[in-house]
Write a protein that holds these residues in place. Structure first.
Motif, PDB file in Angstrom:
ATOM      1  N   VAL A 131       0.832  -1.208   0.000  1.00  0.00           N
ATOM      2  CA  VAL A 131       0.000   0.000   0.000  1.00  0.00           C
ATOM      3  C   VAL A 131       0.866   1.257   0.000  1.00  0.00           C
ATOM      4  CG1 VAL A 131      -1.629   1.337   1.399  1.00  0.00           C
ATOM      5  CG2 VAL A 131      -2.001  -1.101   1.050  1.00  0.00           C
ATOM      6  N   LEU A 132       1.862   1.283   0.879  1.00  0.00           N
ATOM      7  CA  LEU A 132       2.712   2.467   0.969  1.00  0.00           C
ATOM      8  C   LEU A 132       3.557   2.664  -0.286  1.00  0.00           C
ATOM      9  CD1 LEU A 132       3.816   2.211   4.695  1.00  0.00           C
ATOM     10  CD2 LEU A 132       2.206   3.834   3.695  1.00  0.00           C
ATOM     11  N   LEU A 174       1.365   4.203  -2.910  1.00  0.00           N
ATOM     12  CA  LEU A 174       1.217   5.636  -2.607  1.00  0.00           C
ATOM     13  C   LEU A 174       2.484   6.409  -2.968  1.00  0.00           C
ATOM     14  CD1 LEU A 174      -0.600   5.559   0.855  1.00  0.00           C
ATOM     15  CD2 LEU A 174      -1.532   6.374  -1.318  1.00  0.00           C
ATOM     16  N   ALA A 175       3.642   5.842  -2.650  1.00  0.00           N
ATOM     17  CA  ALA A 175       4.906   6.503  -2.973  1.00  0.00           C
ATOM     18  C   ALA A 175       5.094   6.620  -4.486  1.00  0.00           C
ATOM     19  CB  ALA A 175       6.069   5.740  -2.344  1.00  0.00           C
ATOM     20  N   ALA A 187       2.674   6.741  -6.707  1.00  0.00           N
ATOM     21  CA  ALA A 187       1.703   7.732  -7.194  1.00  0.00           C
ATOM     22  C   ALA A 187       2.182   9.146  -6.916  1.00  0.00           C
ATOM     23  CB  ALA A 187       0.342   7.485  -6.541  1.00  0.00           C
ATOM     24  N   TRP A 188       2.715   9.382  -5.720  1.00  0.00           N
ATOM     25  CA  TRP A 188       3.201  10.715  -5.380  1.00  0.00           C
ATOM     26  C   TRP A 188       4.424  11.077  -6.234  1.00  0.00           C
ATOM     27  CZ3 TRP A 188       3.391  12.473   0.429  1.00  0.00           C
ATOM     28  CH2 TRP A 188       3.443  13.857   0.495  1.00  0.00           C
ATOM     29  N   TRP A 246       3.141  11.990  -9.623  1.00  0.00           N
ATOM     30  CA  TRP A 246       2.524  13.317  -9.611  1.00  0.00           C
ATOM     31  C   TRP A 246       3.596  14.400  -9.629  1.00  0.00           C
ATOM     32  CZ3 TRP A 246       2.399  17.547  -6.334  1.00  0.00           C
ATOM     33  CH2 TRP A 246       1.402  18.481  -6.604  1.00  0.00           C
ATOM     34  N   SER A 248       7.944   4.056   3.288  1.00  0.00           N
ATOM     35  CA  SER A 248       7.714   5.105   4.292  1.00  0.00           C
ATOM     36  C   SER A 248       8.756   6.206   4.198  1.00  0.00           C
ATOM     37  CB  SER A 248       7.735   4.517   5.698  1.00  0.00           C
ATOM     38  OG  SER A 248       6.685   3.627   5.873  1.00  0.00           O
ATOM     39  N   LEU A 280       7.792   8.426   1.279  1.00  0.00           N
ATOM     40  CA  LEU A 280       6.655   9.272   1.629  1.00  0.00           C
ATOM     41  C   LEU A 280       7.056  10.354   2.625  1.00  0.00           C
ATOM     42  CD1 LEU A 280       3.871   6.559   1.885  1.00  0.00           C
ATOM     43  CD2 LEU A 280       4.108   8.323   0.123  1.00  0.00           C
TER      44      LEU A 280
END
Length: 181
Positions: free
Chosen positions: A46-47, A50-51, A53-54, A57, A98, A101
């Motif tokens: 999951v993390l 997210l990392a 995707a960020w 972006w 982590s 992020l």
């Protein structure tokens, strides 16, 4: 996303307060979650998503002065690197993700204090963020050290509760100082 100094100080303070308070109020379950976190496959996936995707972006919004003309190649490269990390760096993936992020989060926090020399209390937020950046870079290199730290911190209940108390009090202080900007 651009945060003001008040917003970033309050946000960081509330995160520290919530982390410390949750550990103080539900010590056994919170310490069990923390001990399990470094090797958690679900948290790692999951993390890392997210990392990725960020990162995508941030790369997509690069300007032409920041290699923006090559952003599609950079985006593909980071996408491949992220996808390969699921297979070849799966051990401690949650710690590595982590750290990515946190570095993006720290960038937002530090940007809000940039060139705000007239606000000396900004250092109450900036200094721990920079310490966190140093630890993030270290943990990205040696992610097993987070497991070792959690084993040390939670070996004695008094030690874990003391660390939680320090985080909660500092978070409360930072949250209060945020309203002075």
């Amino acid at each position: 996303m651009q945060l003001s100094l008040t917003q970033s100080s309050l946000f960081f303070g509330l995160i520290l307060l919530a982390a410390g308070a949750s550990l103080l109020l539900k010590y056994s379950s919170a310490s069990a979650v923390a001990r399990h976190f470094p090797r958690s496959e679900q948290a790692g996936k999951v993390l890392m998503i997210l990392a990725m995707a960020w990162t995508g972006w941030k790369v997509w919004h690069l300007g032409s002065m920041d290699y923006g003309d090559y952003k599609q190649y950079i985006l593909i490269g980071f996408g491949v690197l992220g996808a390969l990390s699921f297979k070849y760096a799966a051990d401690f993936l949650s710690v590595r993700a982590s750290t990515i992020l946190y570095l993006f989060f720290a960038d937002m926090l530090v940007d809000s204090a940039w060139m705000r020399y007239e606000e000396p209390l900004r250092l109450l937020m900036v200094v721990p963020v920079y310490i966190g950046i140093a630890f993030s870079l270290y943990l990205a290199y040696a992610p097993y050290r987070l497991r070792d730290f959690f084993n040390w911190a939670f070996a004695q209940e008094s030690r874990g509760k003391t660390l939680a108390m320090v985080a909660a009090i500092y978070g409360l202080l930072l949250s209060a100082v945020a309203f002075t900007f």
